[in-house]
Design a protein around this motif. Structure first.
Motif, PDB file in Angstrom:
ATOM      1  N   TYR A 115      88.028  44.792  16.196  1.00  0.00           N
ATOM      2  CA  TYR A 115      86.708  44.372  16.681  1.00  0.00           C
ATOM      3  C   TYR A 115      86.790  43.269  17.722  1.00  0.00           C
ATOM      4  CZ  TYR A 115      84.120  46.897  12.998  1.00  0.00           C
ATOM      5  OH  TYR A 115      83.572  47.859  12.189  1.00  0.00           O
ATOM      6  N   ALA A 116      87.377  42.125  17.346  1.00  0.00           N
ATOM      7  CA  ALA A 116      87.397  40.962  18.227  1.00  0.00           C
ATOM      8  C   ALA A 116      88.188  41.260  19.499  1.00  0.00           C
ATOM      9  CB  ALA A 116      87.984  39.761  17.499  1.00  0.00           C
ATOM     10  N   THR A 117      89.301  41.974  19.351  1.00  0.00           N
ATOM     11  CA  THR A 117      90.132  42.304  20.511  1.00  0.00           C
ATOM     12  C   THR A 117      89.377  43.161  21.509  1.00  0.00           C
ATOM     13  OG1 THR A 117      92.161  42.190  19.212  1.00  0.00           O
ATOM     14  CG2 THR A 117      92.246  43.446  21.260  1.00  0.00           C
ATOM     15  N   LEU A 118      88.749  44.236  21.032  1.00  0.00           N
ATOM     16  CA  LEU A 118      88.017  45.127  21.924  1.00  0.00           C
ATOM     17  C   LEU A 118      86.774  44.452  22.485  1.00  0.00           C
ATOM     18  CD1 LEU A 118      88.269  48.511  19.956  1.00  0.00           C
ATOM     19  CD2 LEU A 118      89.665  47.704  21.868  1.00  0.00           C
ATOM     20  N   ILE A 172      97.381  49.996  18.657  1.00  0.00           N
ATOM     21  CA  ILE A 172      97.052  51.421  18.748  1.00  0.00           C
ATOM     22  C   ILE A 172      95.653  51.620  19.312  1.00  0.00           C
ATOM     23  CG2 ILE A 172      96.592  53.510  17.391  1.00  0.00           C
ATOM     24  CD1 ILE A 172      98.852  52.681  15.525  1.00  0.00           C
ATOM     25  N   PHE A 173      94.681  50.915  18.739  1.00  0.00           N
ATOM     26  CA  PHE A 173      93.308  51.056  19.222  1.00  0.00           C
ATOM     27  C   PHE A 173      93.134  50.451  20.612  1.00  0.00           C
ATOM     28  CE2 PHE A 173      92.311  51.664  14.653  1.00  0.00           C
ATOM     29  CZ  PHE A 173      91.574  52.837  14.765  1.00  0.00           C
ATOM     30  N   ALA A 174      93.892  49.394  20.919  1.00  0.00           N
ATOM     31  CA  ALA A 174      93.826  48.801  22.253  1.00  0.00           C
ATOM     32  C   ALA A 174      94.347  49.788  23.296  1.00  0.00           C
ATOM     33  CB  ALA A 174      94.626  47.506  22.292  1.00  0.00           C
ATOM     34  N   GLN A 191      95.581  42.403  25.344  1.00  0.00           N
ATOM     35  CA  GLN A 191      94.848  41.653  24.331  1.00  0.00           C
ATOM     36  C   GLN A 191      95.176  42.142  22.936  1.00  0.00           C
ATOM     37  OE1 GLN A 191      90.936  41.517  26.886  1.00  0.00           O
ATOM     38  NE2 GLN A 191      90.775  40.039  25.236  1.00  0.00           N
ATOM     39  N   GLY A 192      95.489  43.423  22.819  1.00  0.00           N
ATOM     40  CA  GLY A 192      95.907  43.953  21.528  1.00  0.00           C
ATOM     41  C   GLY A 192      97.216  43.330  21.075  1.00  0.00           C
ATOM     42  N   VAL A 201      84.074  42.118  27.253  1.00  0.00           N
ATOM     43  CA  VAL A 201      83.419  41.008  27.953  1.00  0.00           C
ATOM     44  C   VAL A 201      84.228  40.582  29.174  1.00  0.00           C
ATOM     45  CG1 VAL A 201      82.675  38.607  27.764  1.00  0.00           C
ATOM     46  CG2 VAL A 201      82.268  40.170  25.874  1.00  0.00           C
ATOM     47  N   LEU A 202      85.540  40.444  29.016  1.00  0.00           N
ATOM     48  CA  LEU A 202      86.366  39.981  30.121  1.00  0.00           C
ATOM     49  C   LEU A 202      86.506  41.040  31.215  1.00  0.00           C
ATOM     50  CD1 LEU A 202      89.094  38.138  28.042  1.00  0.00           C
ATOM     51  CD2 LEU A 202      87.377  37.093  29.517  1.00  0.00           C
TER      52      LEU A 202
END
Length: 384
Positions: free
Chosen positions: A107-110, A55-57, A322-323, A115-116
Motif C-alpha cells: 500500500y504505502a509503496t505504491l 513483486i507488486f512494485a 521504491q519497492g 504521488v511522486l
C-alpha cells in the motif's frame, strides 16, 4: 485539486495502522493467543514485505497503473478481513494474517510511487500530502482508546474492518497514472541491483529507519523501568509523531535547499545523537527534547529517500526502486532489528540504544561517501 484526491488515501491507510498497531494485540489476546504467539502473528507480515513488495512494485511498473492495482489490493484485503470474524486459534489467525499481509504490504509503496510519479508533471508537495497519514495515526491511536473504552475487544476488529473499507473507497478516488512504454521494464530490477550508488542508498536509508527498532520494541518498557508514568509515556510517543507532522508541513519551506543525500545525512546525525543520548537513560525533561528529533530521524530520512528515488530513478522503474527501498528498510533491516532488539535490551538494557547509534554512524559514513561522489560528478560535468 489533485491533492484532495491523494491526501484521503494516506488518512485512511494510517487510520488502519493507527487502530491496528496499539489495539491488535489486545484482540489477539482476547482470542486466546499467548504472548509468544502474538509476537509471531504481529512480526510475520514484516517478513512478507521482503518478498511481495518488490513483486507488486514490478507489476506496477509493467502495468503503469498504480491506482488500479491499489483498488484491487484494497478490495481483496477488505474481503479477507471478514474472515477474522470466524477465525479461531493460532494457526488460522496466523495463516490469515500472512495472506492479508501479502496484499496490504505494498500500500504505502505504491501510494508513494503514485504521488511522486504525478509530482513529476504536476506541482504537488509530497510532504504536505503525506502528513495526513501522521495526523490520522494520532487520531486513530488516541481516538481508538476512547471508542473502545468499556467495550468488548471484538469491537477492535470491527473498527479495523470499517477503516479497511474506507481505505478501499479512498483508493477509488485516487487519480491514475498513464502507462509507460519502454524497453527497460524487464531489466529494471536487475539494473537497480547492479547500481552501486542505489545499493549504497538502500543501506544508508535502511540503517537510519531500522535504528528505531529498540525504541519500537522496548522504548515503553525502558521508560516504565525509569519510573515514568503511563500518561507521560503516551505524551512522549505523541510528541514524536507531532514533530514528524510539523516537519512534513514545513519541509517545502525549510528543507528545499537540502539535497536528497543531505536530508538522509540530517536524519542520520539526528539518529546518532538521539540513540546515543537514550543509552544513558535521560530524565523526562531531556526525553521531551530528544523526542523532537523523531521529526528528523524518521521524516527527514524518509523525505530524502523519496526525493532520491524521484530525482535519480526513471519513472518507468520507479515503483521497483521504491519497492526495494520498502523491502530493505521496512522489511529486511527493520525485521532483523526488531528481532535482535529484544535480545539487546535483555542483555544491555538501555545500552541497546548504543547499537542503534552505531548503525546511524555507519549510515553516515556511507552517506558522506555518496555525497562526495555526487559532488565529484557535478564538478566533472562543470569542467566539461
Amino acid at each position: 485539486m489533485l491533492a484532495l484526491r491523494l491526501a484521503p488515501f494516506y488518512f485512511a491507510l494510517f487510520l488502519v495502522v493507527g487502530f491496528q498497531l496499539p489495539f491488535w494485540p489486545v484482540w489477539l489476546s482476547h482470542k486466546g493467543l499467548s504472548l509468544e504467539q502474538i509476537g509471531i502473528v504481529i512480526s510475520a507480515p514484516i517478513w512478507i514485505k521482503i518478498i511481495f513488495i518488490p513483486i507488486f512494485a514490478s507489476l506496477a511498473d509493467r502495468l503503469g497503473r498504480r491506482r488500479a492495482l491499489l483498488v484491487t489490493l484494497s478490495a481483496i484485503s477488505f474481503g479477507l478481513y471478514q474472515i477474522y470474524f470466524v477465525a479461531e486459534g493460532f494457526w488460522q489467525i496466523l495463516s490469515l494474517g500472512m495472506i492479508i499481509g501479502v496484499f496490504i504490504s505494498p500500500y504505502a509503496t505504491l501510494g508513494d510511487n503514485l504521488v511522486l510519479t504525478l509530482a513529476r508533471s504536476h506541482k504537488i508537495d509530497y510532504a504536505r500530502i503525506r502528513l495526513w497519514g501522521s495526523i490520522s495515526f494520532i487520531l486513530a491511536s488516541v481516538g481508538g482508546g476512547w471508542i473502545l473504552e468499556d467495550r468488548s475487544p471484538d469491537y477492535i476488529l470491527l473498527v479495523i474492518v470499517v477503516s479497511a473499507f474506507l481505505l478501499f473507497l479512498c483508493c477509488i478516488l485516487l487519480p491514475e497514472t498513464p502507462p509507460q512504454k519502454t524497453k527497460i521494464h524487464h531489466k529494471g530490477l536487475r539494473r537497480l541491483l547492479k547500481d552501486r550508488r542505489f545499493l549504497a542508498f538502500l543501506v544508508t536509508a535502511g540503517l537510519i529507519q531500522g535504528s528505531h527498532a529498540v525504541l519500537y520494541t522496548s522504548g515503553t518498557l525502558q521508560w516504565q523501568q525509569q519510573g515514568i508514568s503511563d500518561l507521560a509515556i503516551g505524551l512522549l510517543w505523541a510528541e514524536g509523531v507531532i514533530a514528524e507532522i510539523i516537519l512534513f508541513a514545513l519541509a517545502n519551506r525549510f528543507l528545499r535547499r537540502f539535497s536528497s543525500i543531505q536530508l538522509l545525512l540530517l536524519g542520520g546525525i539526528a539518529g546518532f545523537v538521539r540513540w546515543l543520548s537514550m543509552g544513558f537513560e535521560p530524565e523526562l525533561e531531556f526525553l521531551l527534547l530528544l523526542q523532537i528529533l523523531h521529526g528528523f530521524t524518521f521524516a527527514s530520512a524518509h523525505l530524502g529517500a523519496m526525493r532520491y528515488i524521484s530525482e535519480t530513478i526513471p519513472v518507468e522503474i520507479s515503483a521497483r526502486a521504491q519497492g526495494l527501498y520498502s523491502a530493505i528498510s521496512a522489511g529486511l533491516i527493520m525485521g532483523v532489528g526488531l528481532f535482535l532488539s529484544g535480545y539487546l535490551f535483555k542483555y544491555f538494557a538501555s545500552g541497546a540504544y548504543f547499537f542503534m547509534a552505531g548503525g546511524c554512524l555507519f549510515a553516515l559514513i556511507i552517506g558522506v561517501t555518496m555525497l562526495h561522489h555526487a559532488r565529484s560528478n557535478l564538478h566533472s560535468r562543470d569542467d566539461r
